[in-house]
Design an enzyme around this catalytic site. Structure first.
Site, short mmCIF file in Angstrom:
data_model
loop_
_atom_site.label_atom_id
_atom_site.label_comp_id
_atom_site.label_asym_id
_atom_site.label_seq_id
_atom_site.Cartn_x
_atom_site.Cartn_y
_atom_site.Cartn_z
N LEU A 1 -64.10 47.64 -43.15
CA LEU A 1 -63.14 47.02 -42.17
C LEU A 1 -63.48 47.11 -40.92
O LEU A 1 -64.18 48.16 -40.62
CB LEU A 1 -61.79 47.94 -42.54
CG LEU A 1 -60.80 47.73 -43.57
CD1 LEU A 1 -59.80 48.62 -43.54
CD2 LEU A 1 -60.22 46.40 -43.58
N ASP A 2 -63.59 46.13 -40.17
CA ASP A 2 -63.90 46.05 -38.81
C ASP A 2 -63.11 47.00 -38.19
O ASP A 2 -62.19 47.54 -38.23
CB ASP A 2 -63.97 44.57 -38.24
CG ASP A 2 -62.56 44.15 -38.10
OD1 ASP A 2 -61.76 44.44 -37.25
OD2 ASP A 2 -62.33 43.02 -38.74
N ALA A 3 -63.77 47.33 -36.84
CA ALA A 3 -63.17 48.56 -35.89
C ALA A 3 -61.62 47.96 -35.39
O ALA A 3 -61.02 49.02 -35.32
CB ALA A 3 -64.16 48.65 -34.70
N ASP A 4 -61.37 46.89 -35.58
CA ASP A 4 -59.88 46.59 -34.80
C ASP A 4 -59.15 46.44 -36.24
O ASP A 4 -57.95 46.08 -35.71
CB ASP A 4 -60.11 45.07 -34.26
CG ASP A 4 -60.87 45.16 -32.93
OD1 ASP A 4 -60.80 46.28 -32.23
OD2 ASP A 4 -61.30 44.08 -32.56
N SER A 5 -59.47 46.40 -37.15
CA SER A 5 -58.69 46.51 -38.40
C SER A 5 -58.46 47.72 -39.02
O SER A 5 -59.14 48.80 -38.70
CB SER A 5 -59.33 45.56 -39.52
OG SER A 5 -59.34 44.24 -39.02
#
Length: 261
Positions: free
Chosen positions: A125-129
């Site tokens: 999961l990307d850092a913003d998710s």
């Protein structure tokens, strides 16, 4: 006459077989230890031909090595290797999906102090998710869960700019052309609207990088918050951000079933 090499260790015939025998246990004991039921109940399951070991129907009196045997009960995989670990984690926003980060950012290992085994994350999961991540040391299952050919669906709850016309759902279901090829969702549901924000639920089995964000950008509704709520049969539920939990035997069996189908 050649001189014998006294430095070579003596090999005693049958040592390997003896070591293998030492690791085997009665099948009903292995089943009971895995939480299937009492030994008497497990004997009944074996007697009724509801248990298979390494592809054959088990019989009373069978012995198995729980670390290597492939056991099914009523068609569902039972993991008996106590060294294998299966975890669900609620990844917080701002945490990178790596075990450690060379830039010093918060990473997954920072939340695994109580996990003694060395585990790896399944996908990213990307850092913003935020939301559900699976972690395991079972390389075979991890590979199948990540490989696109197995098509394991993932569900996301997204907050996007609203209002949201009905045509958006139809476009996402029909397919959207991205720079690296077409993509579409398997299901779309409008969950709620509040002010100029809409909350939607998407399910898709795509695994391309930032696929959810790119899809919603393409239809004109960029994501302000993205939470993964399910991977196949495993749901995030009420697991708090930064916490992990061990999957139940039933959940692990469901994951194996998802990749086998």
């Amino acid at each position: 006459m050649p001189r014998s090499d006294r430095s070579a260790p003596a090999t005693v015939p049958g040592d390997a077989a003896a070591e293998s025998d030492a690791r085997t246990e009665r099948l009903q004991k292995v089943l009971a230890a895995a939480g299937v039921g009492s030994r008497r109940a497990c004997e009944d399951l074996i007697f009724r031909r509801r248990v298979t070991v390494d592809g054959r129907v088990a019989q009373l009196g069978d012995k198995v090595d729980p670390n290597v045997a492939v056991i099914y009960v009523d068609g569902e995989r039972l993991v008996t290797n106590t060294r294998l670990v299966y975890l669900a984690m609620n990844k917080p926003r701002g945490v990178v999906s790596t075990m450690a980060d060379e830039k010093g950012r918060a990473a997954l290992a920072d939340f695994l102090d109580r996990v003694e085994e060395r585990v790896y994350h399944v996908g990213r999961l990307d850092a913003d998710s935020e939301g559900l991540l699976l972690l395991t040391n079972d390389g075979t299952l991890a590979h199948r869960l990540m490989h696109p050919s197995y098509g394991v669906p993932k569900t996301y709850l997204c907050e996007v700019a609203g209002p949201l016309p009905r045509a958006v759902g139809r476009r996402l279901l029909a397919g959207v052309e991205l720079e690296d090829g077409p993509a579409k969702v398997d299901s779309f549901r409008l969950v709620d609207t509040f002010g100029r924000t809409a909350q939607i639920e998407l399910t898709l089995h795509e695994g391309r990088k930032h696929i959810v964000r790119r899809l919603l950008d393409e239809v004109g509704h960029p994501v302000s918050r993205l939470v993964r709520t399910a991977i196949g049969p495993i749901r995030l539920g009420d697991l708090r951000p930064g916490r992990t939990r061990r999957l139940t035997n039933a959940e692990v069996a469901a994951l194996f079933k998802a990749v086998e189908e």
